[in-house]
Scaffold this active site. Structure first.
Site, PDB file in Angstrom:
ATOM      1  N   SER A  10       0.848  -1.197   0.000  1.00  0.00           N
ATOM      2  CA  SER A  10       0.000   0.000   0.000  1.00  0.00           C
ATOM      3  C   SER A  10       0.880   1.241   0.000  1.00  0.00           C
ATOM      4  O   SER A  10       1.609   1.501   0.962  1.00  0.00           O
ATOM      5  CB  SER A  10      -0.896   0.017   1.235  1.00  0.00           C
ATOM      6  OG  SER A  10      -1.453   1.322   1.372  1.00  0.00           O
ATOM      7  N   HIS A  35      -1.231  -1.391  -4.318  1.00  0.00           N
ATOM      8  CA  HIS A  35      -2.488  -1.062  -3.638  1.00  0.00           C
ATOM      9  C   HIS A  35      -2.575   0.448  -3.436  1.00  0.00           C
ATOM     10  O   HIS A  35      -1.683   1.064  -2.843  1.00  0.00           O
ATOM     11  CB  HIS A  35      -2.542  -1.786  -2.288  1.00  0.00           C
ATOM     12  CG  HIS A  35      -3.850  -1.667  -1.578  1.00  0.00           C
ATOM     13  ND1 HIS A  35      -4.939  -2.465  -1.862  1.00  0.00           N
ATOM     14  CD2 HIS A  35      -4.248  -0.845  -0.587  1.00  0.00           C
ATOM     15  CE1 HIS A  35      -5.950  -2.147  -1.070  1.00  0.00           C
ATOM     16  NE2 HIS A  35      -5.563  -1.148  -0.281  1.00  0.00           N
ATOM     17  N   ASP A  37      -4.897   3.514  -1.976  1.00  0.00           N
ATOM     18  CA  ASP A  37      -5.989   3.822  -1.046  1.00  0.00           C
ATOM     19  C   ASP A  37      -6.599   5.183  -1.341  1.00  0.00           C
ATOM     20  O   ASP A  37      -5.999   6.225  -1.067  1.00  0.00           O
ATOM     21  CB  ASP A  37      -5.463   3.780   0.392  1.00  0.00           C
ATOM     22  CG  ASP A  37      -5.194   2.365   0.849  1.00  0.00           C
ATOM     23  OD1 ASP A  37      -6.132   1.537   0.764  1.00  0.00           O
ATOM     24  OD2 ASP A  37      -4.060   2.070   1.265  1.00  0.00           O
ATOM     25  N   MET A  39      -9.321   7.838  -0.394  1.00  0.00           N
ATOM     26  CA  MET A  39     -10.176   8.237   0.742  1.00  0.00           C
ATOM     27  C   MET A  39     -10.729   9.620   0.461  1.00  0.00           C
ATOM     28  O   MET A  39      -9.998  10.509   0.003  1.00  0.00           O
ATOM     29  CB  MET A  39      -9.358   8.277   2.027  1.00  0.00           C
ATOM     30  CG  MET A  39      -8.648   6.965   2.347  1.00  0.00           C
ATOM     31  SD  MET A  39      -7.845   7.011   3.958  1.00  0.00           S
ATOM     32  CE  MET A  39      -6.917   5.468   3.909  1.00  0.00           C
ATOM     33  N   HIS A  68      -8.485   0.778  -4.012  1.00  0.00           N
ATOM     34  CA  HIS A  68      -9.418   0.545  -2.909  1.00  0.00           C
ATOM     35  C   HIS A  68     -10.161   1.846  -2.627  1.00  0.00           C
ATOM     36  O   HIS A  68      -9.565   2.793  -2.118  1.00  0.00           O
ATOM     37  CB  HIS A  68      -8.592   0.071  -1.700  1.00  0.00           C
ATOM     38  CG  HIS A  68      -9.368  -0.086  -0.433  1.00  0.00           C
ATOM     39  ND1 HIS A  68      -8.736  -0.225   0.796  1.00  0.00           N
ATOM     40  CD2 HIS A  68     -10.699  -0.139  -0.183  1.00  0.00           C
ATOM     41  CE1 HIS A  68      -9.646  -0.358   1.741  1.00  0.00           C
ATOM     42  NE2 HIS A  68     -10.846  -0.291   1.188  1.00  0.00           N
ATOM     43  N   MET A  70     -12.382   4.067  -0.629  1.00  0.00           N
ATOM     44  CA  MET A  70     -13.022   4.375   0.657  1.00  0.00           C
ATOM     45  C   MET A  70     -13.726   5.715   0.488  1.00  0.00           C
ATOM     46  O   MET A  70     -13.256   6.755   0.957  1.00  0.00           O
ATOM     47  CB  MET A  70     -11.965   4.412   1.769  1.00  0.00           C
ATOM     48  CG  MET A  70     -11.457   3.014   2.133  1.00  0.00           C
ATOM     49  SD  MET A  70      -9.858   3.041   2.970  1.00  0.00           S
ATOM     50  CE  MET A  70      -8.783   3.100   1.528  1.00  0.00           C
ATOM     51  N   MET A 139     -11.277  -6.098   5.412  1.00  0.00           N
ATOM     52  CA  MET A 139     -10.599  -5.056   6.196  1.00  0.00           C
ATOM     53  C   MET A 139     -10.278  -5.600   7.584  1.00  0.00           C
ATOM     54  O   MET A 139     -11.175  -5.995   8.323  1.00  0.00           O
ATOM     55  CB  MET A 139     -11.473  -3.808   6.332  1.00  0.00           C
ATOM     56  CG  MET A 139     -11.641  -2.978   5.061  1.00  0.00           C
ATOM     57  SD  MET A 139     -10.098  -2.519   4.234  1.00  0.00           S
ATOM     58  CE  MET A 139      -9.229  -1.631   5.532  1.00  0.00           C
ATOM     59  N   ASP A 177      -6.426  -6.510   4.382  1.00  0.00           N
ATOM     60  CA  ASP A 177      -5.874  -5.152   4.381  1.00  0.00           C
ATOM     61  C   ASP A 177      -5.931  -4.555   5.786  1.00  0.00           C
ATOM     62  O   ASP A 177      -7.010  -4.331   6.321  1.00  0.00           O
ATOM     63  CB  ASP A 177      -6.706  -4.311   3.403  1.00  0.00           C
ATOM     64  CG  ASP A 177      -6.181  -2.895   3.220  1.00  0.00           C
ATOM     65  OD1 ASP A 177      -5.124  -2.553   3.765  1.00  0.00           O
ATOM     66  OD2 ASP A 177      -6.859  -2.131   2.500  1.00  0.00           O
TER      67      ASP A 177
HETATM   68  C1  DX5 Z   1      -6.411   1.496   5.587  1.00  0.00           C
HETATM   69  C2  DX5 Z   1      -5.985   1.190   4.170  1.00  0.00           C
HETATM   70  C3  DX5 Z   1      -4.864   0.250   4.098  1.00  0.00           C
HETATM   71  C4  DX5 Z   1      -3.594   0.736   4.755  1.00  0.00           C
HETATM   72  C5  DX5 Z   1      -2.884  -0.468   5.279  1.00  0.00           C
HETATM   73  O1  DX5 Z   1      -7.543   2.270   5.566  1.00  0.00           O
HETATM   74  O2  DX5 Z   1      -7.050   0.626   3.430  1.00  0.00           O
HETATM   75  O3  DX5 Z   1      -4.606  -0.172   2.772  1.00  0.00           O
HETATM   76  O4  DX5 Z   1      -2.741   1.422   3.885  1.00  0.00           O
HETATM   77  O5  DX5 Z   1      -1.798  -0.020   5.990  1.00  0.00           O
HETATM   78  P1  DX5 Z   1      -1.044  -0.915   7.066  1.00  0.00           P
HETATM   79  O6  DX5 Z   1      -0.503  -2.098   6.336  1.00  0.00           O
HETATM   80  O7  DX5 Z   1      -0.012   0.023   7.542  1.00  0.00           O
HETATM   81  O8  DX5 Z   1      -2.061  -1.305   8.106  1.00  0.00           O
HETATM   82 ZN    ZN Z   2      -6.545  -0.349   1.413  1.00  0.00          ZN
END
Ligand code: DX5
Ligand code: ZN
Length: 224
Positions: A10, A35, A37, A39, A68, A70, A139, A177
């Site tokens: 990620s 990956h 993220d 948000m 991903h 969010m 998750m 994740d």
């Molecule tokens: C959290 C994200 C993850 C995050 C994981 O909301 O969806 O992808 O980057 O990070 P680690 O591996 O540090 O928990």
């Molecule tokens: Zn993620």
């Protein structure tokens, strides 16, 4: 479930001033997916990456982009990420009013549709879409931030989803994740996961390439 193990670093935990180098580093160390993220500051209390950055990543990545989402309104915004060059687009069941339609639209565009659920969301909520997804993302932290601790009940949840897939005759990838490191990785893989996201455990390590290889080595021995 018969898939080879995929490691999906990620980039949320990478240095955002040097994303191209971060991607190249993990790809050279054997990353299978990148990956990403996304948000929106509304579905989760953090704001990160949007379509222009996904488009920029697509120019430098040699591995597929695992995006991903969010976000609060994936039904109307998933297409942005398809257009930006995502190879997998994963949508939260809690955020989608028309999950089946959104996943089908992603698939119709030639992109792999994924579905994901928060730690407190029951697995029954994704049962009906299992036949139309290429990936289920479990998750193992509450989404929003990297570097959180793995939620223990996620191991049982992975096993539950793996058996639900088997019953449904579906074989999506099962990705986990949140809080994945060299200790938690083999545990979720033993339960049926075949794709591991890791942010802090890779980019927070003194030697990210070595950290990635260690997670892979420890997890691969437990692949079911
Ligand atoms: C959290 C994200 C993850 C995050 C994981 O909301 O969806 O992808 O980057 O990070 P680690 O591996 O540090 O928990
Ligand atoms: Zn993620």
């Amino acid at each position: 479930m018969g898939h080879e193990l995929f490691i999906a670093p990620s980039i949320l935990s990478a240095d955002f001033t040097r994303l191209a180098e971060a991607v190249a580093l993990v790809e050279d160390a054997g990353a299978d997916l990148i990956h990403v993220d996304v948000m929106d500051g509304h579905f989760v209390p953090n704001l990160t990456i949007g379509p222009p950055v996904v488009r920029a990543l697509k120019r430098v990545a040699r591995r597929p982009l695992d995006v991903h989402l969010m976000v609060s309104d994936p039904d109307s915004t998933a297409q942005w990420y398809v257009d930006a060059g995502a190879d997998i687009v994963t949508v939260h069941v809690e955020a989608s009013a028309d999950l089946r339609h959104t996943l089908q639209a992603i698939g119709a565009a030639g992109v792999t549709p994924g579905v994901t659920l928060n730690p407190d969301t029951p697995v029954s909520t994704i049962r009906e879409v299992l036949p139309i997804v290429g990936l289920v993302l479990v998750m193992s932290v509450n989404p929003g931030f990297g570097g959180q601790s793995f939620i223990e009940s996620s191991v049982a949840k992975v096993a539950e989803i793996a058996s639900m897939c088997e019953e449904a005759g579906a074989s999506p990838r099962i990705e986990v994740d949140g809080g994945i490191d060299a200790l938690t990785a083999p545990r979720v893989v033993s339960a049926g996961a075949d794709t591991l996201v890791a942010g802090n455990a890779i980019f927070g390590a003194a030697d990210p390439a070595a950290a990635l290889r260690e997670i892979r080595a420890r997890a691969e021995a437990h692949l079911v």
